[in-house]
Design a protein around this motif. Structure first.
Motif, PDB file in Angstrom:
ATOM      1  N   LEU A  18       2.663   0.452 -12.734  1.00  0.00           N
ATOM      2  CA  LEU A  18       1.703   1.394 -12.164  1.00  0.00           C
ATOM      3  C   LEU A  18       0.952   0.753 -11.011  1.00  0.00           C
ATOM      4  N   ASP A  21      -3.263   3.652  -7.887  1.00  0.00           N
ATOM      5  CA  ASP A  21      -3.524   5.087  -8.018  1.00  0.00           C
ATOM      6  C   ASP A  21      -3.029   5.648  -9.349  1.00  0.00           C
ATOM      7  N   GLY A  22      -2.438   4.803 -10.186  1.00  0.00           N
ATOM      8  CA  GLY A  22      -1.935   5.249 -11.478  1.00  0.00           C
ATOM      9  C   GLY A  22      -0.563   5.891 -11.415  1.00  0.00           C
ATOM     10  N   LEU A  23       0.160   5.647 -10.323  1.00  0.00           N
ATOM     11  CA  LEU A  23       1.512   6.183 -10.179  1.00  0.00           C
ATOM     12  C   LEU A  23       2.525   5.074 -10.410  1.00  0.00           C
ATOM     13  N   ARG A  29       5.774   9.017 -10.777  1.00  0.00           N
ATOM     14  CA  ARG A  29       5.131   9.916 -11.736  1.00  0.00           C
ATOM     15  C   ARG A  29       3.821   9.314 -12.216  1.00  0.00           C
ATOM     16  N   THR A  30       2.926  10.199 -12.658  1.00  0.00           N
ATOM     17  CA  THR A  30       1.691   9.751 -13.297  1.00  0.00           C
ATOM     18  C   THR A  30       2.007   9.378 -14.739  1.00  0.00           C
ATOM     19  N   THR A  31       1.079   8.690 -15.374  1.00  0.00           N
ATOM     20  CA  THR A  31       1.300   8.350 -16.783  1.00  0.00           C
ATOM     21  C   THR A  31       1.382   9.620 -17.631  1.00  0.00           C
ATOM     22  N   GLU A  33       2.601  12.531 -16.679  1.00  0.00           N
ATOM     23  CA  GLU A  33       3.933  13.117 -16.462  1.00  0.00           C
ATOM     24  C   GLU A  33       5.003  12.337 -17.210  1.00  0.00           C
ATOM     25  N   ARG A  56       5.143  13.021  -3.003  1.00  0.00           N
ATOM     26  CA  ARG A  56       4.395  11.789  -3.290  1.00  0.00           C
ATOM     27  C   ARG A  56       5.043  10.593  -2.614  1.00  0.00           C
TER      28      ARG A  56
END
Length: 61
Positions: A18, A21-23, A29-31, A33, A56
Motif C-alpha cells: 500500500l 494514499d492507501g492504494l 485498489r483500496t483495501t 475494494e 487511478r
C-alpha cells in the motif's frame, strides 16, 4: 462436483504493497475494494476493472 467460476478475474498482479494514499501499488485498489472483491458481482468487478482502476493508474503517473 460443482465448480464455481468467476467471469471477472482479480486485477492483482502480485505486487501487494500500500502506498501513502492507501492504494495497492500493483493493482491500484483500496483495501476496502480488495477485501470486498470476493463478494462483488461481475458488474461491480467490471466497473472497477474497466473504469475505476485505469483512471487511478492514469492519475498516478
Amino acid at each position: 462436483m460443482n465448480t464455481f467460476f468467476r467471469a471477472v478475474l482479480s486485477p492483482c498482479i502480485g505486487i501487494c504493497s500500500l502506498d501513502d494514499d492507501g492504494l495497492c501499488t500493483g493493482c491500484h485498489r483500496t483495501t476496502a475494494e480488495i477485501a470486498r472483491w470476493s463478494q462483488m458481482n461481475d458488474d461491480e468487478r467490471l466497473r472497477l476493472m474497466e473504469t475505476v482502476l485505469p483512471e487511478r493508474e492514469t492519475r498516478r503517473r
